[in-house]
Design an enzyme around this catalytic site. Structure first.
Site, PDB file in Angstrom:
ATOM      1  N   CYS A 280       0.818  -1.226   0.000  1.00 34.41           N
ATOM      2  CA  CYS A 280       0.000   0.000   0.000  1.00 34.41           C
ATOM      3  C   CYS A 280       0.846   1.269   0.000  1.00 34.41           C
ATOM      4  O   CYS A 280       0.368   2.335  -0.384  1.00 34.41           O
ATOM      5  CB  CYS A 280      -0.950   0.006   1.189  1.00 34.41           C
ATOM      6  SG  CYS A 280      -2.091  -1.369   1.138  1.00 34.41           S
TER       7      CYS A 280
ATOM      8  N   HIS B 273      -3.811   7.063   1.342  1.00 36.16           N
ATOM      9  CA  HIS B 273      -4.027   5.738   0.751  1.00 36.16           C
ATOM     10  C   HIS B 273      -5.421   5.280   1.158  1.00 36.16           C
ATOM     11  O   HIS B 273      -5.800   5.392   2.327  1.00 36.16           O
ATOM     12  CB  HIS B 273      -2.964   4.760   1.246  1.00 36.16           C
ATOM     13  CG  HIS B 273      -3.373   3.331   1.076  1.00 36.16           C
ATOM     14  ND1 HIS B 273      -3.755   2.813  -0.138  1.00 36.16           N
ATOM     15  CD2 HIS B 273      -3.503   2.317   1.977  1.00 36.16           C
ATOM     16  CE1 HIS B 273      -4.089   1.545   0.022  1.00 36.16           C
ATOM     17  NE2 HIS B 273      -3.950   1.223   1.292  1.00 36.16           N
TER      18      HIS B 273
ATOM     19  N   ASN C 156     -10.078  -0.839  -1.775  1.00 40.44           N
ATOM     20  CA  ASN C 156      -8.654  -0.584  -1.541  1.00 40.44           C
ATOM     21  C   ASN C 156      -7.876  -1.187  -2.707  1.00 40.44           C
ATOM     22  O   ASN C 156      -7.854  -2.404  -2.874  1.00 40.44           O
ATOM     23  CB  ASN C 156      -8.270  -1.235  -0.198  1.00 40.44           C
ATOM     24  CG  ASN C 156      -6.792  -1.100   0.149  1.00 40.44           C
ATOM     25  OD1 ASN C 156      -5.969  -0.814  -0.720  1.00 40.44           O
ATOM     26  ND2 ASN C 156      -6.463  -1.320   1.402  1.00 40.44           N
TER      27      ASN C 156
HETATM   28  C1  LIG Z   1     -11.152  -5.533   8.149  1.00 41.29           C
HETATM   29  C2  LIG Z   1     -12.034  -4.698   9.070  1.00 41.29           C
HETATM   30  C3  LIG Z   1     -13.017  -3.900   8.247  1.00 41.29           C
HETATM   31  C4  LIG Z   1     -12.803  -5.670   9.945  1.00 41.29           C
HETATM   32  O1  LIG Z   1     -13.593  -4.957  10.860  1.00 41.29           O
HETATM   33  P1  LIG Z   1     -13.596  -5.398  12.405  1.00 41.29           P
HETATM   34  O2  LIG Z   1     -14.533  -4.506  13.077  1.00 41.29           O
HETATM   35  O3  LIG Z   1     -12.186  -5.399  12.851  1.00 41.29           O
HETATM   36  O4  LIG Z   1     -14.212  -6.833  12.290  1.00 41.29           O
HETATM   37  P2  LIG Z   1     -13.644  -8.216  12.845  1.00 41.29           P
HETATM   38  O5  LIG Z   1     -12.545  -8.709  11.986  1.00 41.29           O
HETATM   39  O6  LIG Z   1     -13.385  -8.078  14.306  1.00 41.29           O
HETATM   40  O7  LIG Z   1     -14.881  -9.112  12.637  1.00 41.29           O
HETATM   41  C5  LIG Z   1     -16.116  -8.863  13.318  1.00 41.29           C
HETATM   42  C6  LIG Z   1     -17.101  -9.919  12.887  1.00 41.29           C
HETATM   43  O8  LIG Z   1     -17.484  -9.683  11.514  1.00 41.29           O
HETATM   44  C7  LIG Z   1     -17.257 -10.862  10.757  1.00 41.29           C
HETATM   45  N1  LIG Z   1     -16.871 -10.481   9.412  1.00 41.29           N
HETATM   46  C8  LIG Z   1     -15.634 -10.319   8.900  1.00 41.29           C
HETATM   47  N2  LIG Z   1     -15.724  -9.956   7.619  1.00 41.29           N
HETATM   48  C9  LIG Z   1     -17.024  -9.870   7.311  1.00 41.29           C
HETATM   49  C10 LIG Z   1     -17.721  -9.550   6.136  1.00 41.29           C
HETATM   50  N3  LIG Z   1     -17.103  -9.208   5.008  1.00 41.29           N
HETATM   51  N4  LIG Z   1     -19.068  -9.562   6.186  1.00 41.29           N
HETATM   52  C11 LIG Z   1     -19.727  -9.886   7.305  1.00 41.29           C
HETATM   53  N5  LIG Z   1     -19.089 -10.215   8.453  1.00 41.29           N
HETATM   54  C12 LIG Z   1     -17.763 -10.209   8.453  1.00 41.29           C
HETATM   55  C13 LIG Z   1     -16.170 -11.599  11.484  1.00 41.29           C
HETATM   56  O9  LIG Z   1     -16.226 -12.973  11.174  1.00 41.29           O
HETATM   57  C14 LIG Z   1     -16.533 -11.318  12.915  1.00 41.29           C
HETATM   58  O10 LIG Z   1     -17.583 -12.176  13.301  1.00 41.29           O
HETATM   59  P3  LIG Z   1     -17.638 -12.782  14.786  1.00 41.29           P
HETATM   60  O11 LIG Z   1     -17.750 -11.586  15.685  1.00 41.29           O
HETATM   61  O12 LIG Z   1     -18.844 -13.625  14.742  1.00 41.29           O
HETATM   62  O13 LIG Z   1     -16.356 -13.522  14.964  1.00 41.29           O
HETATM   63  C15 LIG Z   1     -11.221  -3.744   9.959  1.00 41.29           C
HETATM   64  O14 LIG Z   1     -10.498  -4.460  10.919  1.00 41.29           O
HETATM   65  C16 LIG Z   1     -10.295  -2.913   9.173  1.00 41.29           C
HETATM   66  O15 LIG Z   1     -10.704  -2.085   8.381  1.00 41.29           O
HETATM   67  N6  LIG Z   1      -8.978  -3.081   9.362  1.00 41.29           N
HETATM   68  C17 LIG Z   1      -7.993  -2.352   8.603  1.00 41.29           C
HETATM   69  C18 LIG Z   1      -7.971  -2.927   7.249  1.00 41.29           C
HETATM   70  C19 LIG Z   1      -7.092  -2.174   6.340  1.00 41.29           C
HETATM   71  O16 LIG Z   1      -7.111  -0.978   6.304  1.00 41.29           O
HETATM   72  N7  LIG Z   1      -6.341  -2.905   5.551  1.00 41.29           N
HETATM   73  C20 LIG Z   1      -5.536  -2.382   4.577  1.00 41.29           C
HETATM   74  C21 LIG Z   1      -4.355  -1.729   5.172  1.00 41.29           C
HETATM   75  S1  LIG Z   1      -3.419  -1.103   3.910  1.00 41.29           S
END
Ligand SMILES: CC(C)(COP(=O)(O)OP(=O)(O)OC[C@H]1O[C@@H](n2cnc3c(N)ncnc32)[C@H](O)[C@@H]1OP(=O)(O)O)[C@@H](O)C(=O)NCCC(=O)NCCS
Length: 335
Positions: free
Chosen positions: A114, A262, A292
Site C-alpha cells: 500500500c 491511501h 482498496n
Molecule cells: C477488516 C475490518 C473492516 C474488519 O472490521 P472489524 O470490526 O475489525 O471486524 P472483525 O474482523 O473483528 O470481525 C467482526 C465480525 O465480523 C465478521 N466479518 C468479517 N468480515 C465480514 C464480512 N465481510 N461480512 C460480514 N461479516 C464479516 C467476522 O467474522 C466477525 O464475526 P464474529 O464476531 O462472529 O467472529 C477492519 O479491521 C479494518 O478495516 N482493518 C484495517 C484494514 C485495512 O485498512 N487494511 C488495509 C491496510 S493497507
C-alpha cells in the site's frame, strides 16, 4: 540542485463493477456490514482474459504521458509498484518498457504494497533531484480480484480489495519552491506477517510444498490480514508520518490544501481527518467506488482530485500511505 514535480497523471479501472450485494451472493456478507466498517460501496474486478496488472498500468501511463505533454521516448526511467505482478519474475516494470515501446531505459519494481506509490515517487524524486533523470514514470497497479478467497472464509479480506491502476510523470523542475518538497519513508518488519501473502515463496511455503501436498485446506496463497491490528497501527502511523512531513517543511495541518490518503478504509481516513481538524474539502476519498487498490489507490485518487479541480497550482498536497510490511510514508508537494 533540481526539484521534481508531477507533470502528468492518469488512471484506469476495469469496467466490471462489483457491488457489495454482488459479493453477498457468493459469501456470507452484506452491504450494511461492508459500508459500516469500511465505507466501500463497490469495486472493480478484471474479467478474465481482459486486463492484467501490467496492461492496466500501461493504460494509466499512456494518459499520464499525454497529459504531461511529453513523448514516451522522453521517459528516462520506470518505477512500477505492485503486490500483484503478472509474473513471479520478471517484474512488471520491464513489461511496461516493452508494451509502451520505449527505449531500453531502466525499470525498477517496488514491493512496498500500500505504500508502493509513495516509495516510488520518493525514488523518482531523488533521481530527478540528483540530476540523473529528467522524466520518470511511476505506476501503481493491482489486480487483486483473482487472487482472493471469494468464500465466507476469506470475507474479512476479500470485500476490501479492488483492481485498478494509476500513474504519474515526475519531471525536472528548476524552481525549488515548487514540486516535491520532501518524502518520508518507514518500515517495521516486526509485523510483516500481520498483513501478508506467504505462498508461494521461498520462506514458509515453497512452491514444491504446495504442489506435493495438494492440501485442499491450504489457504497460504490467499492474503491474510489481522484487521484490527492493522487498523490500530494505521491510524497511528498515518498521523505520525503526515506530521513528520509537515514539520520538516515548517508547516502545520491547516496548511494542507489536499490530503490524499491511501484508500485503506474510509474509517481510517476519517480518523486522520478528525485528528488534524481538516474539513471535507481538505481530504479526498474515493474508496466508496473502488475499494482498496493498494499501490494504485493514491495515484487513482490524486488523478481524480486533479481532474475535479481539487488540486491546483500553488496548493499544498500531502500523500500518505500505510500498509503491509508494515511500511508507511508521506510525500509533501507544492503543486
Ligand atoms: C477488516 C475490518 C473492516 C474488519 O472490521 P472489524 O470490526 O475489525 O471486524 P472483525 O474482523 O473483528 O470481525 C467482526 C465480525 O465480523 C465478521 N466479518 C468479517 N468480515 C465480514 C464480512 N465481510 N461480512 C460480514 N461479516 C464479516 C467476522 O467474522 C466477525 O464475526 P464474529 O464476531 O462472529 O467472529 C477492519 O479491521 C479494518 O478495516 N482493518 C484495517 C484494514 C485495512 O485498512 N487494511 C488495509 C491496510 S493497507
Amino acid at each position: 540542485m533540481y526539484n521534481s514535480r508531477i507533470s502528468g497523471l492518469g488512471y484506469y479501472v476495469p469496467e466490471n463493477v462489483v457491488t457489495n450485494d454482488d459479493l453477498s451472493k457468493v459469501m456470507d456478507t452484506s452491504d450494511e456490514w461492508i459500508q459500516e466498517r469500511t465505507g466501500i460501496k463497490e469495486r472493480r474486478h478484471v474479467e478474465k482474459g481482459t486486463d492484467t496488472t501490467t496492461s492496466m498500468g500501461v493504460k494509466a501511463a499512456k494518459q499520464a504521458i499525454e497529459r504531461a505533454g511529453i513523448d514516451k521516448d522522453d521517459i528516462d526511467f520506470i518505477v512500477f509498484a505492485t503486490l500483484s505482478p503478472d509474473y513471479y519474475f520478471p517484474g512488471p516494470g520491464v513489461l511496461v518498457q516493452r508494451d509502451l515501446g520505449i527505449k531500453t531505459v531502466g525499470a525498477l519494481d517496488v514491493r512496498n504494497q500500500c505504500s508502493g506509490f509513495v516509495y516510488g515517487v520518493s525514488v523518482a524524486d531523488q533521481y530527478i533531484k540528483s540530476g540523473m533523470y529528467k522524466n520518470v514514470l511511476v505506476i501503481g497497479s493491482e489486480l487483486h480480484s483473482h487472487g482472493l478467497d471469494m468464500t465466507t472464509r476469506g470475507r474479512g479480506v476479500s470485500v476490501i480489495f479492488g483492481d485498478g491502476a494509476g500513474a504519474a510523470i515526475l519531471t525536472r523542475e528548476e524552481d525549488s519552491s515548487k514540486g516535491v518538497l520532501s518524502s518520508h519513508l518507514h518500515s517495521e518488519g516486526q509485523h510483516a506477517e500481520e498483513l501478508s501473502l506467504i505462498a508461494p515463496g521461498m520462506g514458509k511455503r515453497w512452491v514444491t510444498d504446495i504442489i506435493e501436498e495438494k492440501d485442499p485446506e491450504d489457504i497460504s496463497y490467499f492474503p491474510y490480514m489481522n484487521g484490527q491490528f492493522v487498523f490500530k497501527n494505521a491510524v497511528v502511523r498515518f498521523s505520525e508520518v503526515i506530521m513528520e512531513g509537515l514539520q520538516t517543511n515548517n508547516l502545520g495541518p491547516q496548511d494542507i490544501d489536499m490530503l490524499i490518503p491511501h484508500q485503506a478504509n474510509l474509517r481510517i481516513s476519517q480518523f486522520v481527518q478528525k485528528k488534524f481538524g481538516l474539513s471535507d474539502d481538505q481530504v479526498f476519498n474515493n474508496i466508496m467506488n473502488y475499494g482498496n487498490t493498494t499501490a494504485a489507490s493514491i495515484p487513482i485518487a490524486l488523478t481524480e482530485a486533479w481532474e475535479q479541480g481539487k488540486v491546483k497550482e500553488g496548493d499544498l498536497v500531502v500523500l500518505a500511505a500505510f500498509g503491509s510490511g508494515f511500511t508507511w510514508g508521506s510525500v509533501i508537494i507544492r503543486w
